[in-house]
Design a protein around this motif. Structure first.
Motif, short mmCIF file in Angstrom:
data_model
loop_
_atom_site.label_atom_id
_atom_site.label_comp_id
_atom_site.label_asym_id
_atom_site.label_seq_id
_atom_site.Cartn_x
_atom_site.Cartn_y
_atom_site.Cartn_z
N VAL A 1 -6.64 8.99 -12.23
CA VAL A 1 -7.20 10.29 -12.55
C VAL A 1 -7.03 10.50 -14.05
CG1 VAL A 1 -7.05 12.78 -12.15
CG2 VAL A 1 -6.64 11.19 -10.27
N GLU A 2 -8.15 10.66 -14.75
CA GLU A 2 -8.13 10.84 -16.21
C GLU A 2 -7.33 9.73 -16.89
OE1 GLU A 2 -6.97 14.85 -17.15
OE2 GLU A 2 -8.52 15.69 -15.85
N GLY A 3 -7.52 8.51 -16.42
CA GLY A 3 -6.88 7.36 -17.02
C GLY A 3 -5.43 7.15 -16.64
N ARG A 4 -4.90 8.00 -15.78
CA ARG A 4 -3.49 7.88 -15.38
C ARG A 4 -3.40 7.51 -13.91
NH1 ARG A 4 0.11 12.59 -17.72
NH2 ARG A 4 1.61 11.09 -16.99
N PRO A 5 -2.52 6.56 -13.60
CA PRO A 5 -2.37 6.19 -12.19
C PRO A 5 -1.69 7.31 -11.40
CG PRO A 5 -0.76 5.05 -13.54
CD PRO A 5 -1.65 5.80 -14.48
N ARG A 6 -2.16 7.50 -10.19
CA ARG A 6 -1.58 8.50 -9.30
C ARG A 6 -1.33 7.83 -7.95
NH1 ARG A 6 -4.49 14.17 -8.98
NH2 ARG A 6 -3.46 14.34 -11.00
N ARG A 7 -0.09 7.87 -7.49
CA ARG A 7 0.29 7.26 -6.23
C ARG A 7 0.56 8.37 -5.20
NH1 ARG A 7 4.79 2.83 -6.69
NH2 ARG A 7 2.98 1.75 -7.49
N TYR A 8 -0.05 8.20 -4.05
CA TYR A 8 0.13 9.16 -2.96
C TYR A 8 1.08 8.57 -1.92
CZ TYR A 8 -3.74 12.01 -4.66
OH TYR A 8 -4.54 12.82 -5.41
N TYR A 9 1.96 9.42 -1.42
CA TYR A 9 2.94 9.01 -0.42
C TYR A 9 2.65 9.75 0.88
CZ TYR A 9 5.50 7.14 -4.37
OH TYR A 9 5.86 6.43 -5.48
N ARG A 10 2.97 9.10 2.00
CA ARG A 10 2.81 9.72 3.31
C ARG A 10 4.10 9.55 4.10
NH1 ARG A 10 2.46 5.77 6.97
NH2 ARG A 10 1.67 3.77 6.24
N LEU A 11 4.29 10.45 5.03
CA LEU A 11 5.43 10.39 5.94
C LEU A 11 5.15 9.34 7.00
CD1 LEU A 11 8.11 11.94 6.52
CD2 LEU A 11 6.77 13.39 8.06
N THR A 12 6.10 8.47 7.28
CA THR A 12 5.94 7.48 8.34
C THR A 12 6.42 8.08 9.67
OG1 THR A 12 8.16 6.58 8.04
CG2 THR A 12 6.38 5.58 6.71
N ASP A 13 6.17 7.37 10.75
CA ASP A 13 6.68 7.82 12.05
C ASP A 13 8.20 7.91 12.03
OD1 ASP A 13 4.10 7.99 13.02
OD2 ASP A 13 4.19 6.07 14.08
N ASP A 14 8.86 6.93 11.40
CA ASP A 14 10.32 6.98 11.29
C ASP A 14 10.77 8.17 10.45
OD1 ASP A 14 10.63 4.74 12.88
OD2 ASP A 14 10.98 3.37 11.20
N GLY A 15 10.01 8.49 9.40
CA GLY A 15 10.33 9.65 8.58
C GLY A 15 10.19 10.94 9.35
#
Length: 112
Positions: A66-80
């Motif tokens: 986004v606008e030249g910057r990396p963006r990492r998305y995280y999700r909750l796992t079943d264990d989480g």
């Protein structure tokens, strides 16, 4: 989880319950959900996310730029989700016990 979860961990996992979020989104959501009680710093958050990923409680959902910057998305796992449910039940038990004792020892309006 066999021991109590640290409060920032609780709010990070809670922030990911309804949808994947990038780091700043986790910071904003955790602060809103905790009514300002938890204010995560970026360094603390990313160290926690790395630890939670290593434990299998969160996972990387996707990465984008986004606008030249990396963006990492995280999700909750079943264990989480299971760990968060266990911690929520532990906290609820604690509240019930303390409320019962407070209500028994004090005259006046009952505690919730």
């Amino acid at each position: 989880m066999s021991r109590a979860m640290r409060e920032p961990t609780f709010w990070i996992l809670t922030a990911l319950v309804d949808q994947p979020r990038h780091g700043y989104g986790v910071i904003q959501t955790a602060e809103a959900l905790s009514e300002g009680q938890v204010r995560l710093q970026a360094g603390t958050l990313y160290a926690a996310l790395d630890r939670l990923a290593a434990q299998g409680l969160v996972a990387i959902d996707r990465e984008e730029t986004v606008e030249g910057r990396p963006r990492r998305y995280y999700r909750l796992t079943d264990d989480g989700a299971a760990a968060l449910a266990e911690e929520t039940a532990r906290l609820a038990r604690n509240v019930r016990t303390a409320s019962r004792l407070l209500n028994a020892s004090r005259p006046g309006p009952a505690f919730a």
